[in-house]
Motif scaffolding. Structure first.
Motif, PDB file in Angstrom:
ATOM      1  N   VAL A  25      37.912  22.761 -28.574  1.00 13.12           N
ATOM      2  CA  VAL A  25      37.094  23.958 -29.215  1.00 13.12           C
ATOM      3  C   VAL A  25      36.187  24.453 -28.173  1.00 13.12           C
ATOM      4  CG1 VAL A  25      35.411  24.216 -30.932  1.00 13.12           C
ATOM      5  CG2 VAL A  25      37.378  23.027 -31.277  1.00 13.12           C
ATOM      6  N   PHE A  26      35.568  23.623 -27.485  1.00 13.78           N
ATOM      7  CA  PHE A  26      34.522  24.126 -26.251  1.00 13.78           C
ATOM      8  C   PHE A  26      35.412  25.026 -25.226  1.00 13.78           C
ATOM      9  CE2 PHE A  26      32.093  20.258 -27.114  1.00 13.78           C
ATOM     10  CZ  PHE A  26      31.568  20.553 -28.153  1.00 13.78           C
ATOM     11  N   GLU A  27      36.316  24.647 -24.732  1.00 10.51           N
ATOM     12  CA  GLU A  27      37.301  25.392 -23.861  1.00 10.51           C
ATOM     13  C   GLU A  27      37.328  26.667 -24.479  1.00 10.51           C
ATOM     14  OE1 GLU A  27      37.753  25.329 -20.761  1.00 10.51           O
ATOM     15  OE2 GLU A  27      38.018  23.041 -20.252  1.00 10.51           O
ATOM     16  N   ALA A  28      37.988  26.725 -25.489  1.00 10.94           N
ATOM     17  CA  ALA A  28      38.520  27.981 -26.450  1.00 10.94           C
ATOM     18  C   ALA A  28      37.104  28.955 -26.546  1.00 10.94           C
ATOM     19  CB  ALA A  28      39.092  27.721 -27.494  1.00 10.94           C
ATOM     20  N   ALA A  29      36.166  28.317 -27.017  1.00  8.15           N
ATOM     21  CA  ALA A  29      35.030  29.200 -27.035  1.00  8.15           C
ATOM     22  C   ALA A  29      34.511  29.806 -25.715  1.00  8.15           C
ATOM     23  CB  ALA A  29      33.723  28.272 -27.540  1.00  8.15           C
ATOM     24  N   SER A  30      34.482  29.019 -24.645  1.00  4.51           N
ATOM     25  CA  SER A  30      34.279  29.589 -23.402  1.00  4.51           C
ATOM     26  C   SER A  30      35.114  30.851 -23.000  1.00  4.51           C
ATOM     27  CB  SER A  30      34.395  28.292 -22.550  1.00  4.51           C
ATOM     28  OG  SER A  30      34.047  28.944 -21.108  1.00  4.51           O
ATOM     29  N   ARG A  31      36.246  30.745 -23.314  1.00  4.33           N
ATOM     30  CA  ARG A  31      37.283  31.499 -23.069  1.00  4.33           C
ATOM     31  C   ARG A  31      37.104  32.873 -23.317  1.00  4.33           C
ATOM     32  NH1 ARG A  31      42.994  31.815 -22.423  1.00  4.33           N
ATOM     33  NH2 ARG A  31      42.809  30.065 -20.925  1.00  4.33           N
ATOM     34  N   TYR A  32      36.690  32.605 -24.869  1.00  6.74           N
ATOM     35  CA  TYR A  32      36.152  34.116 -25.786  1.00  6.74           C
ATOM     36  C   TYR A  32      34.926  34.384 -25.950  1.00  6.74           C
ATOM     37  CZ  TYR A  32      41.486  34.036 -26.407  1.00  6.74           C
ATOM     38  OH  TYR A  32      42.668  34.151 -26.292  1.00  6.74           O
ATOM     39  N   ASP A  33      34.010  33.562 -25.158  1.00  5.37           N
ATOM     40  CA  ASP A  33      32.561  33.830 -25.424  1.00  5.37           C
ATOM     41  C   ASP A  33      32.002  33.723 -26.642  1.00  5.37           C
ATOM     42  OD1 ASP A  33      29.926  34.302 -24.388  1.00  5.37           O
ATOM     43  OD2 ASP A  33      30.308  36.632 -24.580  1.00  5.37           O
ATOM     44  N   LEU A  34      32.250  32.666 -27.517  1.00  5.23           N
ATOM     45  CA  LEU A  34      32.193  32.554 -28.926  1.00  5.23           C
ATOM     46  C   LEU A  34      30.843  31.588 -28.900  1.00  5.23           C
ATOM     47  CD1 LEU A  34      35.419  31.689 -30.382  1.00  5.23           C
ATOM     48  CD2 LEU A  34      34.371  34.034 -30.086  1.00  5.23           C
ATOM     49  N   VAL A  35      29.969  31.634 -29.951  1.00  3.84           N
ATOM     50  CA  VAL A  35      29.169  30.758 -30.280  1.00  3.84           C
ATOM     51  C   VAL A  35      29.725  29.472 -31.193  1.00  3.84           C
ATOM     52  CG1 VAL A  35      27.012  32.392 -30.205  1.00  3.84           C
ATOM     53  CG2 VAL A  35      28.513  32.361 -32.425  1.00  3.84           C
ATOM     54  N   VAL A  36      29.021  28.447 -30.879  1.00  6.43           N
ATOM     55  CA  VAL A  36      29.454  27.171 -31.623  1.00  6.43           C
ATOM     56  C   VAL A  36      28.373  26.573 -32.216  1.00  6.43           C
ATOM     57  CG1 VAL A  36      30.909  25.153 -31.484  1.00  6.43           C
ATOM     58  CG2 VAL A  36      31.460  27.134 -30.217  1.00  6.43           C
ATOM     59  N   ALA A  37      28.555  26.118 -33.397  1.00  4.99           N
ATOM     60  CA  ALA A  37      27.594  24.945 -34.017  1.00  4.99           C
ATOM     61  C   ALA A  37      28.511  23.608 -34.129  1.00  4.99           C
ATOM     62  CB  ALA A  37      26.870  25.479 -35.599  1.00  4.99           C
ATOM     63  N   TYR A  38      28.022  22.709 -33.279  1.00  8.27           N
ATOM     64  CA  TYR A  38      28.951  21.411 -33.140  1.00  8.27           C
ATOM     65  C   TYR A  38      28.328  20.244 -34.084  1.00  8.27           C
ATOM     66  CZ  TYR A  38      30.656  17.276 -31.554  1.00  8.27           C
ATOM     67  OH  TYR A  38      30.704  15.630 -31.357  1.00  8.27           O
ATOM     68  N   ALA A  39      29.091  19.599 -34.575  1.00 10.11           N
ATOM     69  CA  ALA A  39      28.399  18.519 -35.777  1.00 10.11           C
ATOM     70  C   ALA A  39      28.249  17.290 -34.909  1.00 10.11           C
ATOM     71  CB  ALA A  39      29.218  18.109 -36.937  1.00 10.11           C
ATOM     72  N   GLY A  40      27.221  17.393 -34.534  1.00 12.43           N
ATOM     73  CA  GLY A  40      26.831  15.942 -33.690  1.00 12.43           C
ATOM     74  C   GLY A  40      26.863  14.663 -34.534  1.00 12.43           C
ATOM     75  N   VAL A  41      26.218  13.508 -34.076  1.00 15.22           N
ATOM     76  CA  VAL A  41      26.137  12.272 -35.017  1.00 15.22           C
ATOM     77  C   VAL A  41      24.589  11.837 -35.104  1.00 15.22           C
ATOM     78  CG1 VAL A  41      26.578  10.770 -33.178  1.00 15.22           C
ATOM     79  CG2 VAL A  41      26.851  10.063 -35.406  1.00 15.22           C
ATOM     80  N   GLY A  42      24.148  11.818 -36.382  1.00  9.06           N
ATOM     81  CA  GLY A  42      22.622  11.362 -36.742  1.00  9.06           C
ATOM     82  C   GLY A  42      22.422  10.071 -35.990  1.00  9.06           C
ATOM     83  N   ASN A  43      23.347   8.945 -35.660  1.00  5.71           N
ATOM     84  CA  ASN A  43      22.698   7.914 -34.884  1.00  5.71           C
ATOM     85  C   ASN A  43      23.161   7.715 -33.478  1.00  5.71           C
ATOM     86  OD1 ASN A  43      25.378   7.562 -35.486  1.00  5.71           O
ATOM     87  ND2 ASN A  43      25.377   5.622 -36.126  1.00  5.71           N
ATOM     88  N   SER A  44      23.183   9.044 -33.087  1.00  7.59           N
ATOM     89  CA  SER A  44      23.547   8.982 -31.844  1.00  7.59           C
ATOM     90  C   SER A  44      23.101   7.965 -30.608  1.00  7.59           C
ATOM     91  CB  SER A  44      23.514  10.392 -30.999  1.00  7.59           C
ATOM     92  OG  SER A  44      22.162  10.760 -30.872  1.00  7.59           O
ATOM     93  N   PHE A  45      21.709   7.532 -30.888  1.00  9.44           N
ATOM     94  CA  PHE A  45      21.143   6.583 -30.206  1.00  9.44           C
ATOM     95  C   PHE A  45      21.667   5.248 -29.976  1.00  9.44           C
ATOM     96  CE2 PHE A  45      19.304   5.833 -34.341  1.00  9.44           C
ATOM     97  CZ  PHE A  45      19.224   4.745 -34.253  1.00  9.44           C
TER      98      PHE A  45
END
Length: 315
Positions: A95-115
Motif C-alpha cells: 500500500v505504501f509503495e503504491a501510494a508513493s508511486r501515485y502520490d496518494l494520501v493514506v490513513a493507516y490503521a495503527g494499533v492502540g496498544n503499540s507500546f
C-alpha cells in the motif's frame, strides 16, 4: 475525492465507507471477497493487499487510501504468527509503495496498544507497529503522505460475534459481553478486570479516519500518530457492569454476574490501554465530542438484542 478502502467490508470499514459517502466522496471497496452489496457511490475491487499488482492497480484509480485490511487477534497470532506478518507488514508495504508511486494520501490503521510491542504481546501488535515504522520511513524519505491513526478498542453495532455465539475467529469485548448477558449467562472477564482497556464508539473511529485523510490531503501527514479513544478511561469491570445493566433492562431479567478467568497468552495483568487524546487536535477533533461509553453501550447492546438475539434463539 475517490477513496480506496482496504478491508472495506470489515467492521470499521463499513462505517468508514458510510462516513466517506456522507462527506461526498466516492468509495472503492478493496477486499478479497464480495460479502456485502455496494450502494450508490461505491464500487468493488476484488483484491488482496498481499498482491502487489492488485494494490498498484487500485492506487492507479483513486485519490487516497484508508488502509484497514489486516489479520487481527492477540493470542490467535501468537499461535500462528506468519499470516499476520505477511499481511500486516508486506501488505502494508504494498500500500505504501503504491501510494508513493501515485502520490496518494493514506490513513493507516495503527494499533492502540503499540507500546506493548516491547512485551511481545502478539504478532498483531508487532506487525502493525512494524508497518507504522515503515510509514514513518516513507514520510521521512519518500515524500510519503501517510497519517497513522491509532484507535483503541472500537465497538458498536454490527461487530462480528465469536464462538460459541457466532463464527468470528477473534473475540471482541463488546459482542462477547453483550451476547452472554442477553442470553442470561455470566459475563466472562479475563484477569481480575481492573485492567484499563478503553473503548471508542465505531462512528467516532470512522470520523477520525476520514478527517485524518482529508487533513493529509490539505496539510500533509500529522507529526504524531492520531490516537482515537475516550476522554475518560474505564476498566474491563466497568464495561462488564454497563453491559449487564443494559441487557437486564432490555430483557427484563436480573443483571448477570461476572466470572473471572485466567488471562490468555498476550494479555498483560494491570495493563493500561488508553489513547493520548491530545493528538486528535492535530486534525481538529476532540474526544469531548465522542459518544459516551454509556450511550455507546446502550446502542450496542440494543443492536444485539434486536438484530442478533432473535435469530440466535430461533436456531
Amino acid at each position: 475525492m475517490k477513496i480506496g478502502v482496504t478491508g472495506g467490508q470489515g467492521f470499521i470499514g463499513s462505517y468508514v465507507r458510510e462516513e466517506l459517502r456522507a462527506r461526498g466522496h466516492q468509495v472503492v471497496v478493496f477486499d478479497r471477497h464480495p460479502r456485502t452489496p455496494m450502494v450508490e457511490g461505491e464500487e468493488f475491487f476484488l483484491g488482496d493487499i498481499r498482491d502487489e499488482t492488485a494494490v498498484f492497480e487500485l492506487a492507479a484509480h483513486v485519490d487516497g487510501i484508508v488502509h484497514l485490511a489486516a489479520v487481527l487477534g492477540t493470542q490467535e497470532t501468537i499461535a500462528n504468527p506468519r499470516p499476520s506478518a505477511d499481511t500486516n507488514v508486506r501488505g502494508s508495504l504494498n500500500v505504501f509503495e503504491a501510494a508513493s508511486r501515485y502520490d496518494l494520501v493514506v490513513a493507516y490503521a495503527g494499533v492502540g496498544n503499540s507500546f506493548m510491542r516491547d512485551l511481545g504481546t502478539g504478532s498483531y501488535t508487532i506487525s502493525k507497529s512494524c508497518a507504522e515504522d515503515y510509514a514513518r520511513m516513507f514520510n521521512a524519505y519518500r515524500d510519503g503522505r501517510i497519517t497513522i491513526v491509532r484507535p483503541v478498542n472500537a465497538y458498536g453495532p454490527r461487530q462480528s460475534v465469536a464462538a460459541p455465539y457466532g463464527t468470528s475467529r477473534v473475540r471482541k469485548i463488546a459482542p462477547a459481553f453483550a451476547c452472554r448477558a442477553l442470553t442470561g449467562a455470566d459475563i466472562e472477564v479475563y484477569g481480575d478486570g481492573t485492567q484499563v482497556s478503553d473503548c471508542v464508539y465505531v462512528e467516532d473511529v470512522a470520523r477520525a479516519f476520514v478527517t485524518a485523510l482529508e487533513h493529509a490531503a490539505q496539510h500533509g501527514p500529522t507529526e504524531r500518530p492520531v490516537e482515537v479513544g475516550p476522554a475518560e478511561s474505564c476498566t474491563v469491570n466497568d464495561i462488564a457492569s454497563l453491559v449487564a445493566k443494559e441487557a437486564a433492562y432490555l430483557t427484563g431479567l436480573s443483571p448477570v454476574g461476572v466470572v473471572h478467568l485466567p488471562m490468555r497468552p498476550g494479555e498483560v495483568p494491570n495493563a493500561v490501554v488508553k489513547a493520548d487524546v491530545s493528538t486528535l487536535a492535530q486534525i481538529g477533533m476532540s474526544a469531548a465530542d465522542f459518544v459516551s461509553l454509556e450511550e455507546g453501550v446502550r446502542r450496542t447492546v440494543d443492536y444485539y438484542a434486536t438484530q442478533w438475539l432473535p435469530g440466535y434463539l430461533a436456531a
